[in-house]
Design an enzyme around this catalytic site. Sequence first.
Site, PDB file in Angstrom:
ATOM      1  N   CYS A  52       0.835  -1.211   0.000  1.00  0.00           N
ATOM      2  CA  CYS A  52       0.000   0.000   0.000  1.00  0.00           C
ATOM      3  C   CYS A  52       0.869   1.261   0.000  1.00  0.00           C
ATOM      4  CB  CYS A  52      -0.917  -0.018   1.229  1.00  0.00           C
ATOM      5  SG  CYS A  52      -2.012   1.402   1.268  1.00  0.00           S
ATOM      6  N   CYS A  56       0.366   5.046   6.927  1.00  0.00           N
ATOM      7  CA  CYS A  56      -0.259   4.833   8.238  1.00  0.00           C
ATOM      8  C   CYS A  56       0.758   4.139   9.166  1.00  0.00           C
ATOM      9  CB  CYS A  56      -1.519   3.978   8.098  1.00  0.00           C
ATOM     10  SG  CYS A  56      -2.632   4.575   6.805  1.00  0.00           S
ATOM     11  N   CYS A  59       0.543   0.391  10.291  1.00  0.00           N
ATOM     12  CA  CYS A  59       0.079  -0.650   9.372  1.00  0.00           C
ATOM     13  C   CYS A  59       1.183  -1.501   8.747  1.00  0.00           C
ATOM     14  CB  CYS A  59      -0.751  -0.020   8.258  1.00  0.00           C
ATOM     15  SG  CYS A  59      -1.510  -1.306   7.228  1.00  0.00           S
ATOM     16  N   CYS A  96     -16.250  -9.429   6.087  1.00  0.00           N
ATOM     17  CA  CYS A  96     -15.630  -8.143   5.760  1.00  0.00           C
ATOM     18  C   CYS A  96     -14.373  -8.349   4.912  1.00  0.00           C
ATOM     19  CB  CYS A  96     -15.280  -7.434   7.060  1.00  0.00           C
ATOM     20  SG  CYS A  96     -14.468  -5.856   6.795  1.00  0.00           S
ATOM     21  N   CYS A 128     -19.402  -6.513   4.193  1.00  0.00           N
ATOM     22  CA  CYS A 128     -18.727  -5.252   4.493  1.00  0.00           C
ATOM     23  C   CYS A 128     -17.449  -5.206   3.673  1.00  0.00           C
ATOM     24  CB  CYS A 128     -18.412  -5.215   5.989  1.00  0.00           C
ATOM     25  SG  CYS A 128     -17.528  -3.726   6.492  1.00  0.00           S
ATOM     26  N   CYS A 188     -19.437   1.793   9.035  1.00  0.00           N
ATOM     27  CA  CYS A 188     -18.616   1.169  10.076  1.00  0.00           C
ATOM     28  C   CYS A 188     -17.391   2.047  10.241  1.00  0.00           C
ATOM     29  CB  CYS A 188     -18.208  -0.244   9.640  1.00  0.00           C
ATOM     30  SG  CYS A 188     -17.058  -1.032  10.788  1.00  0.00           S
ATOM     31  N   ARG A 260     -17.553  -2.860  18.294  1.00  0.00           N
ATOM     32  CA  ARG A 260     -16.817  -4.095  17.949  1.00  0.00           C
ATOM     33  C   ARG A 260     -15.452  -4.150  18.629  1.00  0.00           C
ATOM     34  NH1 ARG A 260     -19.956  -6.301  13.756  1.00  0.00           N
ATOM     35  NH2 ARG A 260     -21.361  -4.701  12.949  1.00  0.00           N
TER      36      ARG A 260
HETATM   37  N1  SAM Z   1      -6.600   0.306   3.201  1.00  0.00           N
HETATM   38  C1  SAM Z   1      -7.894   0.556   3.697  1.00  0.00           C
HETATM   39  C2  SAM Z   1      -7.932   1.728   4.650  1.00  0.00           C
HETATM   40  O1  SAM Z   1      -6.953   1.968   5.348  1.00  0.00           O
HETATM   41  O2  SAM Z   1      -8.962   2.404   4.690  1.00  0.00           O
HETATM   42  C3  SAM Z   1      -8.547  -0.647   4.336  1.00  0.00           C
HETATM   43  C4  SAM Z   1      -7.723  -1.628   5.146  1.00  0.00           C
HETATM   44  S1  SAM Z   1      -7.008  -1.022   6.650  1.00  0.00           S
HETATM   45  C5  SAM Z   1      -5.859  -2.271   7.072  1.00  0.00           C
HETATM   46  C6  SAM Z   1      -8.351  -1.117   7.817  1.00  0.00           C
HETATM   47  C7  SAM Z   1      -8.105  -0.623   9.216  1.00  0.00           C
HETATM   48  O3  SAM Z   1      -7.356  -1.568   9.969  1.00  0.00           O
HETATM   49  C8  SAM Z   1      -7.316   0.650   9.405  1.00  0.00           C
HETATM   50  O4  SAM Z   1      -8.087   1.794   9.220  1.00  0.00           O
HETATM   51  C9  SAM Z   1      -6.883   0.558  10.861  1.00  0.00           C
HETATM   52  O5  SAM Z   1      -7.830   1.210  11.684  1.00  0.00           O
HETATM   53  C10 SAM Z   1      -6.873  -0.947  11.116  1.00  0.00           C
HETATM   54  N2  SAM Z   1      -5.498  -1.420  11.388  1.00  0.00           N
HETATM   55  C11 SAM Z   1      -4.508  -1.530  10.488  1.00  0.00           C
HETATM   56  N3  SAM Z   1      -3.373  -1.975  11.057  1.00  0.00           N
HETATM   57  C12 SAM Z   1      -3.647  -2.143  12.374  1.00  0.00           C
HETATM   58  C13 SAM Z   1      -2.873  -2.558  13.497  1.00  0.00           C
HETATM   59  N4  SAM Z   1      -1.577  -2.874  13.379  1.00  0.00           N
HETATM   60  N5  SAM Z   1      -3.466  -2.627  14.707  1.00  0.00           N
HETATM   61  C14 SAM Z   1      -4.775  -2.292  14.831  1.00  0.00           C
HETATM   62  N6  SAM Z   1      -5.556  -1.891  13.803  1.00  0.00           N
HETATM   63  C15 SAM Z   1      -5.002  -1.798  12.593  1.00  0.00           C
HETATM   64  C1  DTB Z   2     -11.157  -2.584  11.727  1.00  0.00           C
HETATM   65  O1  DTB Z   2     -11.429  -1.548  12.354  1.00  0.00           O
HETATM   66  N1  DTB Z   2     -10.366  -3.557  12.179  1.00  0.00           N
HETATM   67  C2  DTB Z   2     -10.182  -4.584  11.184  1.00  0.00           C
HETATM   68  C3  DTB Z   2     -11.207  -4.165  10.093  1.00  0.00           C
HETATM   69  N2  DTB Z   2     -11.616  -2.875  10.524  1.00  0.00           N
HETATM   70  C4  DTB Z   2     -10.831  -4.161   8.687  1.00  0.00           C
HETATM   71  C5  DTB Z   2      -8.779  -4.677  10.704  1.00  0.00           C
HETATM   72  C6  DTB Z   2      -7.780  -4.894  11.818  1.00  0.00           C
HETATM   73  C7  DTB Z   2      -6.449  -5.078  11.180  1.00  0.00           C
HETATM   74  C8  DTB Z   2      -5.378  -5.424  12.165  1.00  0.00           C
HETATM   75  C9  DTB Z   2      -4.059  -5.512  11.539  1.00  0.00           C
HETATM   76  C10 DTB Z   2      -3.897  -6.612  10.531  1.00  0.00           C
HETATM   77  O2  DTB Z   2      -4.324  -7.767  10.777  1.00  0.00           O
HETATM   78  O3  DTB Z   2      -3.285  -6.373   9.481  1.00  0.00           O
HETATM   79 FE1  SF4 Z   3      -2.783   1.230   3.408  1.00  0.00          FE
HETATM   80 FE2  SF4 Z   3      -2.636   0.089   5.786  1.00  0.00          FE
HETATM   81 FE3  SF4 Z   3      -3.137   2.684   5.626  1.00  0.00          FE
HETATM   82 FE4  SF4 Z   3      -5.018   0.905   4.818  1.00  0.00          FE
HETATM   83  S1  SF4 Z   3      -4.242   1.196   6.894  1.00  0.00           S
HETATM   84  S2  SF4 Z   3      -4.359   2.782   3.754  1.00  0.00           S
HETATM   85  S3  SF4 Z   3      -3.680  -0.712   4.015  1.00  0.00           S
HETATM   86  S4  SF4 Z   3      -1.239   1.654   4.974  1.00  0.00           S
END
Ligand code: SAM
Ligand code: DTB
Ligand code: SF4
Length: 334
Positions: A52, A56, A59, A96, A128, A188, A260
């Site tokens: 990506c 963030c 992430c 989802c 979702c 959500c 959730r």
């Molecule tokens: N790329 C899209 C976005 O960011 O909108 C969708 C996927 S993203 C991985 C979905 C959500 O997962 C993020 O908004 C964040 O709140 C959560 N998330 C990602 N990495 C995480 C982590 N290491 N621990 C907890 N939540 C995480």
């Molecule tokens: C949300 O708030 N939590 C979920 C879902 N929406 C998509 C994702 C959590 C991701 C945790 C980090 C991972 O497994 O990559």
């Molecule tokens: Fe990309 Fe992760 Fe940010 Fe979603 S949360 S936009 S997958 S870097």
Amino acid sequence: MVRHNWTRNEIGDIYNKPLMELVFEASAIHRKNFDGNEVQMSTLLSIKTGGCPEDCGYCPQAARYHTDVKGTPLLNVEEIIASAVQAKANGSSRFCMGAAWREVKDNVHFDRVLEVVKKVTDMDLEVCCTLGMLNEDQAKKLKDAGLYAYNHNLDTSPEYYEKIISTRTYQDRLDTLDHVRNAGISVCCGGIVGMGEEEKDRIGLLQTLANLPKHPESVPINALVSVKGTPMENQEKISFWDILRTISTARIVMPESMVRLSAGRTEMSIAEQALCFLAGANSIFAGDKLLTTPNPEFDQDKMMFELLGLKHRPAFKESPLNNEVGQACITEEV
Ligand code: SAM
Ligand code: DTB
Ligand code: SF4
């Protein structure tokens, strides 16, 4: 009464109540609006992993950090359907799909997602998606395909947000949420705790969510899963009591929303999770993987449901937000 004019001080006063009082109040509100023994099981599937372009800080899927995540292209329709079939057989009522995209682009990949949304919706699952930013037209297309909900998180308070992400703004996220709402898709939206934020940031996130024109029907509260290679790899773990306070406060200020208990459960005992359910959390992600990080084993959750006498919440159960009474609210500014 559903309110949309919360001040930070009011929410702070709730957050800081003596813990027993806070949990008791949240629990009473929870039981007025929901069956307190019912918890929804949802399944997550990463349909496009890694690579990506966003930054963030939490992430593991951001291309610029060197994590152990193995990137994969968008899964094909059959693979996704097989996973949905399995999810339903295992008792999930919501499915989802997440993609590591900055935004949706109008191309064959989006067409494939639309096709999958149609097929999974026909399986009587709440579908979702979380695909990054959307414009109005894309939101409409998802709605037409039958999409039930769209996940797009605000992550934290508007002030702390800038310390976590620089490649898109808080306002960008609010705009996507507007497009989702206007298309008639269930919203959500939640955030992450334990990213080094202060209490005021958790309160600020809840204030933004609770003061949206309509509360999100679903509010995921994630505890950071700190992943090696991300800027947050050495982040100190948040105290469980702050997670519990966040969940309780969310339940009080957004009484009719599904709250959730999302990422972070591998670090919690059953007793701690039980306190979260008592305080108003009414959904978990099931299955041994979230998107890329571990989640409790399916059998462990099955045992927890039995131990606590929890029932599975069925799909499409009428949410208070979707009926006439749920629309009654106070909107004037304070
Ligand atoms: N790329 C899209 C976005 O960011 O909108 C969708 C996927 S993203 C991985 C979905 C959500 O997962 C993020 O908004 C964040 O709140 C959560 N998330 C990602 N990495 C995480 C982590 N290491 N621990 C907890 N939540 C995480
Ligand atoms: C949300 O708030 N939590 C979920 C879902 N929406 C998509 C994702 C959590 C991701 C945790 C980090 C991972 O497994 O990559
Ligand atoms: Fe990309 Fe992760 Fe940010 Fe979603 S949360 S936009 S997958 S870097």
